[in-house]
Enzyme design. Structure first.
Site, PDB file in Angstrom:
ATOM      1  N   HIS A   9       0.813  -1.218   0.000  1.00  0.00           N
ATOM      2  CA  HIS A   9       0.000   0.000   0.000  1.00  0.00           C
ATOM      3  C   HIS A   9       0.842   1.262   0.000  1.00  0.00           C
ATOM      4  O   HIS A   9       0.551   2.217  -0.717  1.00  0.00           O
ATOM      5  CB  HIS A   9      -0.946   0.001   1.203  1.00  0.00           C
ATOM      6  CG  HIS A   9      -1.889   1.157   1.190  1.00  0.00           C
ATOM      7  ND1 HIS A   9      -1.509   2.434   1.553  1.00  0.00           N
ATOM      8  CD2 HIS A   9      -3.174   1.239   0.821  1.00  0.00           C
ATOM      9  CE1 HIS A   9      -2.546   3.248   1.413  1.00  0.00           C
ATOM     10  NE2 HIS A   9      -3.573   2.533   0.968  1.00  0.00           N
ATOM     11  N   LEU A  72      -4.143  -8.152   2.145  1.00  0.00           N
ATOM     12  CA  LEU A  72      -4.802  -9.268   2.820  1.00  0.00           C
ATOM     13  C   LEU A  72      -6.255  -9.476   2.422  1.00  0.00           C
ATOM     14  O   LEU A  72      -6.773 -10.580   2.541  1.00  0.00           O
ATOM     15  CB  LEU A  72      -4.715  -9.069   4.334  1.00  0.00           C
ATOM     16  CG  LEU A  72      -3.295  -9.255   4.881  1.00  0.00           C
ATOM     17  CD1 LEU A  72      -3.229  -8.823   6.332  1.00  0.00           C
ATOM     18  CD2 LEU A  72      -2.847 -10.693   4.716  1.00  0.00           C
ATOM     19  N   ALA A  73      -6.914  -8.439   1.990  1.00  0.00           N
ATOM     20  CA  ALA A  73      -8.337  -8.583   1.704  1.00  0.00           C
ATOM     21  C   ALA A  73      -8.663  -7.959   0.352  1.00  0.00           C
ATOM     22  O   ALA A  73      -7.960  -7.069  -0.128  1.00  0.00           O
ATOM     23  CB  ALA A  73      -9.170  -7.925   2.800  1.00  0.00           C
ATOM     24  N   GLY A  75     -10.292  -5.670  -0.878  1.00  0.00           N
ATOM     25  CA  GLY A  75     -10.925  -4.355  -0.810  1.00  0.00           C
ATOM     26  C   GLY A  75     -10.756  -3.623  -2.129  1.00  0.00           C
ATOM     27  O   GLY A  75     -10.330  -4.204  -3.138  1.00  0.00           O
ATOM     28  N   HIS A  77      -8.609  -1.506  -3.068  1.00  0.00           N
ATOM     29  CA  HIS A  77      -7.239  -1.436  -3.578  1.00  0.00           C
ATOM     30  C   HIS A  77      -6.922  -2.624  -4.480  1.00  0.00           C
ATOM     31  O   HIS A  77      -6.359  -2.459  -5.557  1.00  0.00           O
ATOM     32  CB  HIS A  77      -6.239  -1.403  -2.420  1.00  0.00           C
ATOM     33  CG  HIS A  77      -6.306  -0.153  -1.603  1.00  0.00           C
ATOM     34  ND1 HIS A  77      -6.524   1.086  -2.161  1.00  0.00           N
ATOM     35  CD2 HIS A  77      -6.179   0.058  -0.274  1.00  0.00           C
ATOM     36  CE1 HIS A  77      -6.534   2.004  -1.215  1.00  0.00           C
ATOM     37  NE2 HIS A  77      -6.341   1.416  -0.055  1.00  0.00           N
TER      38      HIS A  77
END
Lengths: 125, 125
Positions: A9, A72-73, A75, A77
């Site tokens: 990120h 990790l998820a 989302g 992004h």
């Protein structure tokens, strides 16, 4: 040459970005013949951004680049932002085969990894 | 009773939060005797938030709760926001032993995990 671009990120805390660089270095050391080049890039807040990261690898001779989302998820992004940034890079690198890999959160060993972390602290020694 | 609270960021995409719940379920299934209860909570954008997650576990009889940050880098969330939310929960649960574990990004096996993910896709079959 085959290359791996680890995409994180990015943070306003430089320490956090330095961690990603250290992780990338460890991946490079373990990569063996699978990836000749391993570098990192950031979605925002830190350099290099994704298009610059792709360009850097191409400039060093990469003919195939795999983009590994260190997320990790699924989302926004992972679902939208990373593909959009990768497309920007692709537009300038028509002769390089660029693909986005599944993100880290999909790894089937994550539950075990998390438990081993919790156990090592919960039951020291 | 010993409990583990997996703390993720939380997302506006419900699918992303559902992933965390599924992961938590898998951890619960693998936890054996180390943790009698395993639940998840979110830093923001999804329920339960961290103080409510701690309260839920305490309400089910947890006397010790380990908080596992499902985060990859030591950004502001790990360094400040999670400790601050955990402190809010602690204030209401004086008789429960609550501790924050190291975040996922510190796990020494992460480079290997990432490489195995990249290899499995790069070299199918």
């Amino acid at each position: 040459m085959k290359a791996l671009l680890v995409v994180a990120h990015g943070s306003r805390r430089s320490q956090s970005n330095t961690e990603i660089q250290a992780l990338t270095q460890r991946i490079a050391e373990e990569a063996g013949e699978d990836f000749d080049l391993v570098e990192c890039a950031f979605l925002e807040l830190a350099d290099p951004l994704i298009p610059a990261g792709l360009k850097s690898l191409a400039g060093k001779g990469a003919k195939s680049i795999r983009v590994l989302p260190y997320f990790l998820a699924a989302g926004t992004h992972v679902a939208s932002d990373i593909p959009s940034e990768v497309d920007k890079g692709k537009a300038e690198l028509a002769d390089v085969d660029i693909e986005i890999l599944p993100y880290l959160g999909t790894h089937p060993e994550l539950p075990s990894i998390l438990l081993s972390l919790a156990r090592s602290v919960n039951n020291p020694g």
